[in-house]
Scaffold this active site. Sequence first.
Site, mmCIF file in Angstrom:
data_model
loop_
_atom_site.group_PDB
_atom_site.id
_atom_site.type_symbol
_atom_site.label_atom_id
_atom_site.label_comp_id
_atom_site.label_asym_id
_atom_site.label_seq_id
_atom_site.Cartn_x
_atom_site.Cartn_y
_atom_site.Cartn_z
ATOM 1 N N ASP A 71 0.860 -1.180 0.000
ATOM 2 C CA ASP A 71 0.000 0.000 0.000
ATOM 3 C C ASP A 71 0.898 1.233 0.000
ATOM 4 O O ASP A 71 2.053 1.175 0.453
ATOM 5 C CB ASP A 71 -0.893 -0.031 1.238
ATOM 6 C CG ASP A 71 -1.634 1.274 1.452
ATOM 7 O OD1 ASP A 71 -2.356 1.703 0.543
ATOM 8 O OD2 ASP A 71 -1.473 1.871 2.549
ATOM 9 N N ASP A 73 -0.232 5.056 0.702
ATOM 10 C CA ASP A 73 -0.505 6.139 1.636
ATOM 11 C C ASP A 73 -0.337 5.683 3.090
ATOM 12 O O ASP A 73 -0.993 4.753 3.558
ATOM 13 C CB ASP A 73 -1.928 6.662 1.452
ATOM 14 C CG ASP A 73 -2.135 7.289 0.082
ATOM 15 O OD1 ASP A 73 -1.132 7.579 -0.594
ATOM 16 O OD2 ASP A 73 -3.306 7.469 -0.314
ATOM 17 N N THR A 178 -2.473 0.959 -4.747
ATOM 18 C CA THR A 178 -2.980 2.197 -4.159
ATOM 19 C C THR A 178 -4.214 2.717 -4.872
ATOM 20 O O THR A 178 -4.420 2.446 -6.058
ATOM 21 C CB THR A 178 -1.881 3.280 -4.196
ATOM 22 O OG1 THR A 178 -2.419 4.531 -3.753
ATOM 23 C CG2 THR A 178 -1.329 3.456 -5.605
ATOM 24 N N ALA A 179 -5.010 3.485 -4.141
ATOM 25 C CA ALA A 179 -6.155 4.162 -4.741
ATOM 26 C C ALA A 179 -5.734 5.411 -5.514
ATOM 27 O O ALA A 179 -6.544 5.996 -6.229
ATOM 28 C CB ALA A 179 -7.167 4.552 -3.657
ATOM 29 N N LYS A 223 -8.594 -3.555 -4.424
ATOM 30 C CA LYS A 223 -7.155 -3.826 -4.327
ATOM 31 C C LYS A 223 -6.896 -5.324 -4.340
ATOM 32 O O LYS A 223 -5.966 -5.811 -5.003
ATOM 33 C CB LYS A 223 -6.582 -3.217 -3.046
ATOM 34 C CG LYS A 223 -6.349 -1.724 -3.081
ATOM 35 C CD LYS A 223 -5.576 -1.311 -1.839
ATOM 36 C CE LYS A 223 -5.242 0.168 -1.848
ATOM 37 N NZ LYS A 223 -4.453 0.567 -0.669
ATOM 38 N N ASP A 246 -1.158 -0.102 6.113
ATOM 39 C CA ASP A 246 -1.434 0.547 7.391
ATOM 40 C C ASP A 246 -2.908 0.517 7.739
ATOM 41 O O ASP A 246 -3.285 0.814 8.876
ATOM 42 C CB ASP A 246 -1.006 2.021 7.335
ATOM 43 C CG ASP A 246 -1.949 2.839 6.454
ATOM 44 O OD1 ASP A 246 -2.660 3.720 6.988
ATOM 45 O OD2 ASP A 246 -1.997 2.589 5.239
ATOM 46 N N ASN A 249 -8.837 -1.043 5.854
ATOM 47 C CA ASN A 249 -9.504 -1.152 4.554
ATOM 48 C C ASN A 249 -8.811 -2.155 3.643
ATOM 49 O O ASN A 249 -9.411 -2.654 2.687
ATOM 50 C CB ASN A 249 -9.537 0.217 3.858
ATOM 51 C CG ASN A 249 -10.402 1.214 4.591
ATOM 52 O OD1 ASN A 249 -11.528 0.908 4.973
ATOM 53 N ND2 ASN A 249 -9.876 2.414 4.808
#
Length: 318
Positions: A71, A73, A178-179, A223, A246, A249
């Site tokens: 991930d 962020d 990542t989004a 994801k 982290d 979600n």
Amino acid sequence: MAALGWLTPRRRSATARSVLAGEAAAEAARKTSAEDESALLTGAPDQAPGQAPGEPAFPVAGDDRAAAFFDLDNTVMQGAAIFHFGRGLYKRKFFERRELTRFAWQQAWFRLAGVEDPEHMQDARDSALSIVKGHRVSELMSIGEEIYDEYMADRIWPGTRALAQAHLDAGQRVWLVTAAPVETATIIARRLGLTGALGTVAESVDGVYTGRLVGEPLHGPAKAEAVRALAAAEGLDLERCAAYSDSHNDIPMLSLVGHPYAINPDTKLRRHARSLDWRLRDYRTGRKAAKVGIPAAAGFGALAGGTAAALALHRRRR
């Protein structure tokens, strides 16, 4: 973008749009990572960063059916890439000051809470899509390189970077998941010497953004679909792969692999990880406010009001 048909059986929680977003992200990742195979290194370290003495060697050197998924962020980078990207676009007069105020508020909330708020993240992505509509993909990629140097390069967590490097040193592939827009994620992955990136795919026609997404943002179950699709296409064994995040979600993604890691975890993920005996790494120090940080104004007066409001709301919720 055509569906790829790579997916193995999936949990029912994934929606059709999640699947489409995941497949689109996997296809984009494979296209870009094919150009960056030279980023892979050989020869594994004696012990991975943070690995306790006596633990079996991990990552396993030379295991070409294993890979790592990170991930972005607050796992690899402090803060949210989409907000840093927005600051860079504002500096280049892509949008007005009122939009900067919204970006500032969202960034303040993200860093105070230390977790992704789906509504705030969605609002940020909607704003970004309206901003880039009509612009050429090549233009945004070029600007993205500059924005990385200005706002992102100094926000990489050294500890997480070392974990990624351990996989590369073992001869394994490493992807960001990542989004954030796939173009932004690809730039960050390339700068860090990673294999590539899975990110949210914005639709473009003849190299020009339409202002629409392919599927939905690459968030939560999407994801997991992207990782599943990429693993099937690349011949990876997910039980031998690792994933790092982290946020709670990303539990669907973390649950896919044999080696899940909670990095700088939020409260829900920390609790979940401990219940399943997942490995945890926390590179933050001090109290919660110090851990997630309060965004510096960086010359933007609009940020002060948003930060004050976020602090007041944070105090009321404690």
